[in-house]
Design a protein around this motif. Sequence first.
Motif, mmCIF file in Angstrom:
data_model
loop_
_atom_site.group_PDB
_atom_site.id
_atom_site.type_symbol
_atom_site.label_atom_id
_atom_site.label_comp_id
_atom_site.label_asym_id
_atom_site.label_seq_id
_atom_site.Cartn_x
_atom_site.Cartn_y
_atom_site.Cartn_z
ATOM 1 N N VAL A 90 -0.574 56.518 -22.097
ATOM 2 C CA VAL A 90 0.643 55.905 -21.577
ATOM 3 C C VAL A 90 0.419 54.408 -21.644
ATOM 4 C CG1 VAL A 90 2.114 55.607 -19.537
ATOM 5 C CG2 VAL A 90 1.141 57.854 -20.063
ATOM 6 N N ASP A 178 9.093 61.604 -15.355
ATOM 7 C CA ASP A 178 9.110 61.837 -16.802
ATOM 8 C C ASP A 178 9.915 63.088 -17.116
ATOM 9 O OD1 ASP A 178 8.678 62.101 -19.472
ATOM 10 O OD2 ASP A 178 6.494 62.089 -19.363
ATOM 11 N N THR A 180 10.521 64.382 -19.861
ATOM 12 C CA THR A 180 10.003 65.215 -20.948
ATOM 13 C C THR A 180 8.957 66.196 -20.418
ATOM 14 O OG1 THR A 180 8.168 63.749 -21.573
ATOM 15 C CG2 THR A 180 10.309 63.305 -22.574
ATOM 16 N N ARG A 181 8.553 66.017 -19.165
ATOM 17 C CA ARG A 181 7.530 66.898 -18.591
ATOM 18 C C ARG A 181 8.051 67.703 -17.402
ATOM 19 N NH1 ARG A 181 2.189 65.119 -20.485
ATOM 20 N NH2 ARG A 181 2.725 64.742 -22.660
ATOM 21 N N GLN A 195 15.172 56.512 -17.954
ATOM 22 C CA GLN A 195 14.606 57.259 -19.083
ATOM 23 C C GLN A 195 15.683 58.126 -19.726
ATOM 24 O OE1 GLN A 195 11.532 60.137 -18.162
ATOM 25 N NE2 GLN A 195 10.848 60.255 -20.290
ATOM 26 N N MET B 37 3.195 57.094 -24.675
ATOM 27 C CA MET B 37 4.448 56.922 -23.946
ATOM 28 C C MET B 37 4.582 55.442 -23.594
ATOM 29 S SD MET B 37 7.270 57.725 -22.632
ATOM 30 C CE MET B 37 7.681 59.442 -22.326
ATOM 31 N N GLN B 39 6.088 52.435 -21.671
ATOM 32 C CA GLN B 39 6.786 52.173 -20.418
ATOM 33 C C GLN B 39 7.455 50.805 -20.426
ATOM 34 O OE1 GLN B 39 4.103 52.950 -17.102
ATOM 35 N NE2 GLN B 39 4.727 55.103 -17.183
ATOM 36 N N ASN B 50 9.757 55.364 -18.086
ATOM 37 C CA ASN B 50 9.350 55.785 -19.434
ATOM 38 C C ASN B 50 10.485 55.547 -20.412
ATOM 39 O OD1 ASN B 50 6.679 56.801 -18.904
ATOM 40 N ND2 ASN B 50 7.659 58.486 -17.796
ATOM 41 N N GLU B 53 8.452 57.530 -26.624
ATOM 42 C CA GLU B 53 7.103 57.519 -27.179
ATOM 43 C C GLU B 53 7.037 56.793 -28.512
ATOM 44 O OE1 GLU B 53 5.288 61.543 -25.192
ATOM 45 O OE2 GLU B 53 7.254 61.491 -26.110
#
Lengths: 369, 137
Positions: A90, A178, A180-181, A195, B37, B39, B50, B53
């Motif tokens: 990250v 997040d 995506t998770r 996001q 990812m 940020q 986020n 990616e």
Amino acid sequence: MYVAVKGGEKAIDNAHKLLAEQRRGDTNVPELDVAQVREQLSLAVDRVMTEGSLYDRDLAALAVKQAQGDLVEAIFLLRAYRTTLPRLAVSSPIETSEMNVERRVSATFKDIPGGQVLGPTFDYTHRLLDFKLLADGEGTEPETAPEQSGPIPRVMNILTDEGLLDESRTDDENPVGDITRDPLLYPAERDVRLQNLARGDEGFLLALGYSSQRGFGDVHPFVGEIRMGEVAVSIVPEELGFEVEIGDITVSECEMVTRFRGSKEELPRFTRGYGLSFGYCERKVMAMSLVDRTLQARDMGEDLTSPANDEEFVLSHSDNVEAQGFVQHLKLPHYVDFQADLVMVRTMREKILAERDKAEKPKTEEAAA
Amino acid sequence: MGVLARAGSVPLERSYAGLTCKPDYDFLRPPEVGMVMVQGRADGNGKRFNLGEMTMTRCTVKLADGAVGHGYVAGRDKRHAELAAVFDALLQTDIQSRIMNEIIRPLAEAQKQRRSEKAEKTAATRVNFFTMVRGED
């Protein structure tokens, strides 16, 4: 009764071969190179990277070529690809204040430190078709001027310094949401909302932002600052324990400022909305910053009166991969489902007609008598 | 490492070819493509979120003399990550200053040059306002 539907395999194979031929088009015309898409359709590439949620210019260009220029399809391809890669790290938060600015404008202050820098823009063009491009014309060389050194300060600081705008709170302790998770849960925090909006469909956000300007919502926005340019991306690999730069990415950023009437306890002031995207997606980040502001209504104790204020409505419908999937699944075989509906509607009609018949019969008998 | 990451495999390959003695190395971690990812911060300086990616390739090598080098480069170019790791390892050996002067500095200079050229074109689009005075005096 369940009736398995089999077959069509040959037809599917042949349809895909036909698709490949259609993609290629007239073979007398030279084939499009992925590098050509990357370099000459760069704004399509930028949109695909942003909504596909993966920054990789080559892959996004390939997706655009493969999808024959259908950008939502290209976004779908890129999203599918990203699921095959492991997440290795990250990044540290990117520092847009230290951007190598290629465009930077403010609609709130004319004279700003760093100045108004137009960069490559469609603004002020007359939107006339350029027939020189049709005739294979090469562009002109851009002018140059002495470069400006040092980072360009943020316009919004002028307002925060005067207390007219709240300082944005940082929080580097709590984990970052997040989507995506983890599934999207409501009420959603701003990190999750941003996001979602960053991946969200440009057209959907544009329409919502527009609706809030036209009166479905109470937003009176000004562009505090728009900037576009390169920022460095850094990670802290576990085995090193210190920060290393892995390269630069181009991003677009918009900060929208809106009036806030205040309340008994609070003085009138300004509030803001934020938009950030990969690449050069100015319309997207402007729309995103409008919607980011309308979705802060709950946090600010404003009335939730319009669709753009409704976070569940906005966040659940912003993703074009999900939206197109649910809409487009309707064209897949639904023979059995529809058969059930057909039987039901026919039965209901027969029943109603039979009852009507019964009710009318005595009348006709009476008339005859 | 930032300079090596921005260089791309073509210039690094050229620099590697220019080395008088090629180092022997083993992979501690062969080149691996994955994602980072990215940020951002709300309002540019607030709470983290986020953004999305990006692709990244990483590689770790160990030279015969024991020096370990890491390559972390944006994109999916495995050779780029490998060469970045090799040069990173060489920077920890006794030829460090040679690598620095003959390879890293020129690469950094070229990257700075590229940024300057872009910045000069951008600077030409800076708006100079003229105040229009209206009405009497």
